[in-house]
Design a protein around this motif. Structure first.
Motif, PDB file in Angstrom:
ATOM      1  N   ILE A  14       7.440  -2.949  18.032  1.00 22.81           N
ATOM      2  CA  ILE A  14       6.121  -2.300  18.007  1.00 22.81           C
ATOM      3  C   ILE A  14       5.321  -2.800  16.806  1.00 22.81           C
ATOM      4  O   ILE A  14       5.871  -2.994  15.723  1.00 22.81           O
ATOM      5  N   PHE A  15       3.999  -3.001  16.996  1.00 26.54           N
ATOM      6  CA  PHE A  15       3.114  -3.383  15.917  1.00 26.54           C
ATOM      7  C   PHE A  15       1.868  -2.512  15.953  1.00 26.54           C
ATOM      8  O   PHE A  15       1.340  -2.200  17.022  1.00 26.54           O
ATOM      9  N   LYS A  16       1.404  -2.111  14.781  1.00 24.82           N
ATOM     10  CA  LYS A  16       0.130  -1.416  14.639  1.00 24.82           C
ATOM     11  C   LYS A  16      -0.898  -2.417  14.137  1.00 24.82           C
ATOM     12  O   LYS A  16      -0.651  -3.161  13.182  1.00 24.82           O
ATOM     13  N   ALA A  17      -2.046  -2.467  14.792  1.00 21.80           N
ATOM     14  CA  ALA A  17      -3.079  -3.424  14.390  1.00 21.80           C
ATOM     15  C   ALA A  17      -4.421  -2.968  14.930  1.00 21.80           C
ATOM     16  O   ALA A  17      -4.509  -2.001  15.701  1.00 21.80           O
ATOM     17  N   ASN A  18      -5.483  -3.677  14.527  1.00 24.30           N
ATOM     18  CA  ASN A  18      -6.814  -3.432  15.071  1.00 24.30           C
ATOM     19  C   ASN A  18      -6.989  -4.230  16.345  1.00 24.30           C
ATOM     20  O   ASN A  18      -6.574  -5.392  16.425  1.00 24.30           O
ATOM     21  N   ASP A  19      -7.607  -3.603  17.363  1.00 24.14           N
ATOM     22  CA  ASP A  19      -7.888  -4.366  18.575  1.00 24.14           C
ATOM     23  C   ASP A  19      -9.224  -5.076  18.430  1.00 24.14           C
ATOM     24  O   ASP A  19      -9.820  -5.111  17.353  1.00 24.14           O
ATOM     25  N   ASP A  20      -9.727  -5.657  19.520  1.00 21.05           N
ATOM     26  CA  ASP A  20     -10.963  -6.448  19.428  1.00 21.05           C
ATOM     27  C   ASP A  20     -12.197  -5.596  19.188  1.00 21.05           C
ATOM     28  O   ASP A  20     -13.275  -6.121  18.922  1.00 21.05           O
ATOM     29  N   THR A  21     -12.069  -4.268  19.258  1.00 20.25           N
ATOM     30  CA  THR A  21     -13.203  -3.387  18.945  1.00 20.25           C
ATOM     31  C   THR A  21     -13.158  -2.906  17.495  1.00 20.25           C
ATOM     32  O   THR A  21     -14.064  -2.203  17.053  1.00 20.25           O
ATOM     33  N   GLY A  22     -12.092  -3.260  16.786  1.00 17.77           N
ATOM     34  CA  GLY A  22     -11.944  -2.824  15.402  1.00 17.77           C
ATOM     35  C   GLY A  22     -11.204  -1.515  15.252  1.00 17.77           C
ATOM     36  O   GLY A  22     -10.984  -1.044  14.135  1.00 17.77           O
ATOM     37  N   ASP A  23     -10.824  -0.871  16.359  1.00 18.78           N
ATOM     38  CA  ASP A  23     -10.113   0.404  16.306  1.00 18.78           C
ATOM     39  C   ASP A  23      -8.608   0.168  16.147  1.00 18.78           C
ATOM     40  O   ASP A  23      -8.079  -0.883  16.531  1.00 18.78           O
TER      41      ASP A  23
END
Length: 278
Positions: free
Chosen positions: A91-100
């Motif tokens: 699992i990874f936590k990151a920002n998606d292409d909307t910045g969320d």
């Protein structure tokens, strides 16, 4: 009779894969068109898992993708079920292409294709994880620079631990080209001072060119030497940075590094697509 026997065996297996009613509702219309009911579809997943375990370790796709948890695949359990994994994917936590903020799991290319096919017409978000592939066998020297493990003479008689292991640190790396430049490596790894390299070489390989300008280390038919630098990678985070820098055009392989009048067991980056070479 054989079919009846397999069904009986499948039903008696308490560890057989089961899909949720929610998952079956998503795919029911497509699967019933090709003759599946819920039980037969569960059996087909079980059969694919068994087949996958029997294949050689090098067969899974080396490409990795980040799959965003959303919609019908909003949980790790749902991804595991759809892909037929035995265990939960990383699992990874990151920002998606909307910045969320978003949560992603890592899947290989084989799982990506399977999930995409199962969940049509749902739009599943996959992001190419362009990171140098690393999968060191714990009980053989595979993969090693300059050695073709499809040849019988390179297959071990019995499993034995081979170093470096997959998560073994510190570990020596052999660099050539840009990564062998102290100022470039210091900036890449965020080092407070320029690193100290040992002059080194590896053998059984050659330097080629791809995309007209990039240097690529590849296996060679002759026992040629390639000269560069040896650097001690101390942390997994440093290695991850290097793997993202090299991208999935390369893979991490074992090698013998000859430096300071001694032989060291280490790793290096080998180019993966000879069709791109010039």
């Amino acid at each position: 009779l054989e079919a009846a026997s397999r069904i009986k065996e499948h039903r008696s297996n308490i560890n057989r894969p089961r899909i949720s009613d929610e998952h079956w509702d998503m795919i029911r219309s497509r699967k019933t068109l090709i003759g599946h009911d819920k039980e037969s579809y569960e059996y087909s997943i079980h059969h694919r898992q068994i087949t996958a375990r029997l294949l050689p370790e090098s067969t899974p796709s080396k490409s990795e993708y980040l799959l965003k948890l959303e919609g019908p695949l909003s949980s790790v359990a749902a991804v595991r079920e759809a892909a037929g994994f035995d265990n939960d994917p990383p699992i990874f936590k990151a920002n998606d292409d909307t910045g969320d903020d978003a949560t992603f799991v890592v899947v290989n290319g084989t799982a990506k294709d399977s999930i995409s096919e199962q969940l049509k017409p749902f739009q599943i978000t996959f992001i190419r994880n362009a990171k140098a592939y690393k999968n060191l066998s714990p009980t053989s020297a595979y993969p090693t620079l300059g050695i073709d493990f499809t040849l019988t003479q390179f297959r071990p008689d019995k499993p034995v631990p081979v170093h470096p292991q997959q998560e073994e640190y510190p570990v020596w790396y052999f660099f050539y080209g840009i990564l062998a430049e102290p100022d470039r490596l210091a900036r890449l790894l965020g080092l407070p001072i320029e690193p100290t390299f040992d002059r080194a070489f590896v053998t059984g390989d050659a330097i080629k060119t791809w995309a007209g300008k990039y240097r690529a280390l590849v296996d060679a038919d002759r026992q040629e030497n390639v000269y560069g630098r040896a650097f001690l990678v101390t942390l997994a985070q440093q290695e991850d940075t290097l793997r993202y820098y090299e991208t999935d055009n390369y893979e991490v392989v074992r090698c013998k590094i000859y430096a300071e009048m001694e032989e060291r067991q280490g790793l290096t980056f080998r180019f993966v697509d000879n069709a791109k070479l010039s």
